[in-house]
Design an enzyme around this catalytic site. Structure first.
Site, short mmCIF file in Angstrom:
data_model
loop_
_atom_site.label_atom_id
_atom_site.label_comp_id
_atom_site.label_asym_id
_atom_site.label_seq_id
_atom_site.Cartn_x
_atom_site.Cartn_y
_atom_site.Cartn_z
N ASN A 86 0.88 -1.18 0.00
CA ASN A 86 0.00 0.00 0.00
C ASN A 86 0.91 1.22 0.00
OD1 ASN A 86 -1.76 2.08 0.48
ND2 ASN A 86 -2.38 1.39 2.53
N TRP A 87 1.02 1.85 -1.15
CA TRP A 87 1.95 2.98 -1.27
C TRP A 87 1.42 4.24 -0.61
CZ3 TRP A 87 4.05 2.90 -7.04
CH2 TRP A 87 4.81 1.74 -7.22
N LYS A 88 0.14 4.22 -0.22
CA LYS A 88 -0.49 5.40 0.41
C LYS A 88 -0.29 6.63 -0.48
CE LYS A 88 -0.10 3.11 4.81
NZ LYS A 88 -0.04 3.18 6.25
N HIS A 104 -9.52 1.22 4.79
CA HIS A 104 -8.25 1.37 5.50
C HIS A 104 -8.46 2.27 6.71
CE1 HIS A 104 -4.14 2.46 6.43
NE2 HIS A 104 -3.79 1.36 5.79
N GLU A 131 -6.79 4.59 7.87
CA GLU A 131 -6.55 6.03 7.61
C GLU A 131 -7.79 6.66 6.98
OE1 GLU A 131 -2.86 5.42 5.54
OE2 GLU A 131 -1.94 4.83 7.43
N GLU A 159 -5.31 -5.01 10.46
CA GLU A 159 -4.31 -3.97 10.68
C GLU A 159 -4.60 -3.24 11.99
OE1 GLU A 159 -2.33 -2.79 6.73
OE2 GLU A 159 -3.99 -1.42 7.04
N SER A 177 3.34 -2.22 10.21
CA SER A 177 4.79 -2.31 10.39
C SER A 177 5.36 -3.69 10.06
CB SER A 177 5.20 -1.86 11.80
OG SER A 177 4.81 -0.51 12.01
N GLY A 206 2.87 -1.10 4.23
CA GLY A 206 2.97 0.32 3.90
C GLY A 206 4.41 0.70 3.62
N GLY A 207 5.08 1.25 4.63
CA GLY A 207 6.44 1.80 4.48
C GLY A 207 7.40 0.89 3.72
P1 13P Z 1 3.03 0.34 7.63
O1 13P Z 1 3.54 -0.96 7.03
O2 13P Z 1 3.77 1.54 7.14
O3 13P Z 1 2.89 0.26 9.10
O4 13P Z 1 1.55 0.52 7.05
C1 13P Z 1 0.67 -0.53 7.17
C2 13P Z 1 -0.54 -0.19 6.39
O5 13P Z 1 -1.30 0.70 6.75
C3 13P Z 1 -0.80 -0.93 5.16
O6 13P Z 1 -2.06 -0.68 4.68
#
Ligand code: 13P
Length: 256
Positions: A13-15, A99, A101, A171, A217, A238-239
């Protein structure tokens, strides 16, 4: 009836990162790192405007393209929104729905998560539905309750025939982007709870086949342990999905 074996799914997930030109480069770099790895499914979920560039970059590879949200109406006066059909025509096969967020910052509710999931499924997209408790909910001891409720409501009115196109991503909100990961056991326990919600609603067979990912994470160091757990069928990352070498380590850990 034979039970389909669960295949692991690693989704990035590149956000809100990467312009179209940098997205194309990143997708190519990821491919370079993971080509030949066919023992799991790999998806990258990119910002809407990056979709055409990334679609081009991953064409003919095993990397599948995903979006990060979808509107629930087919078309009409919904300024700023994007429909499932629009995504499909651009080569999108997966979409993240609900998600945390979106729930936290953009007023997403269990009801709109359900509507988006149904719109995605009806268009033939695979919906990666996110659920997860906040820290204070975990501290109050209501993690199972929160996650069960979110899962049930997200799947309201979703027929069993569509479950092959549903992925649930657990998550925990407190683990997202914080560097704090759930322990292997904590993550496995909640993914197991999600599976039992599926069993109650659709039966044991469906529960055995449901893909349940962990996200929060997940990184090159902890992926192997998490992915070895019985109830964890992949990751939503994500990251680490923005770092090709790290993402490749996670994809390697998911090879079956
Ligand atoms: P991180 O891997 O950066 O914690 O993000 C997780 C995430 O929200 C994937 O959708």
């Amino acid at each position: 009836m034979s039970v389909r074996k669960r295949r692991k799914v690693i989704a990035g997930n590149w956000k809100m990162n990467m312009t179209p030109s940098s997205a194309k480069e990143l997708a190519k770099n990821i491919y370079e790192q993971i080509k030949g790895k066919r023992g799991c499914d790999v998806v990258i979920c990119v910002p809407f405007v990056d979709i055409p560039a990334v679609a081009q970059a991953v064409k003919g590879t095993m990397i599948k393209l995903g979006a990060q949200n979808v509107h629930y109406e087919e078309k009409g006066a919904y300024t700023g929104e994007v429909s499932a059909e629009m995504l499909k025509e651009c080569g999108v096969q997966y979409v993240i729905v609900g998600h945390s967020e979106r729930r936290q910052y953009f007023g997403e509710t269990d009801e709109t998560v359900n509507k988006r999931a149904k719109a995605a499924l009806n268009a033939g997209l695979t919906a990666i539905i996110c659920v997860g408790e906040q820290l204070w909910e975990r501290e109050c001891g209501i993690t199972a309750e929160v996650v069960s409720r979110q899962t049930k409501l997200a799947l309201y009115d979703v027929p069993e025939e569509q479950l092959a196109h549903v992925i649930i991503a657990y998550e925990p909100v407190w683990a997202i982007g914080t560097g704090k990961t759930a322990t292997n056991e904590q993550a496995d326990e909640v993914c197991g709870i999600i599976r039992s919600v599926i069993a109650d609603k659709y039966g044991k067979q469906a529960a055995k086949q449901m893909i349940v990912q962990y996200g929060g994470s997940m990184n090159a160091k902890n992926a192997e342990g998490l992915l070895a757990m019985e109830n964890i069928d992949g990751g939503l990352i994500g990251g680490a999905s923005l770092k090709p070498a790290d993402f490749a380590v996670i994809v390697n850990a998911a090879q079956q």
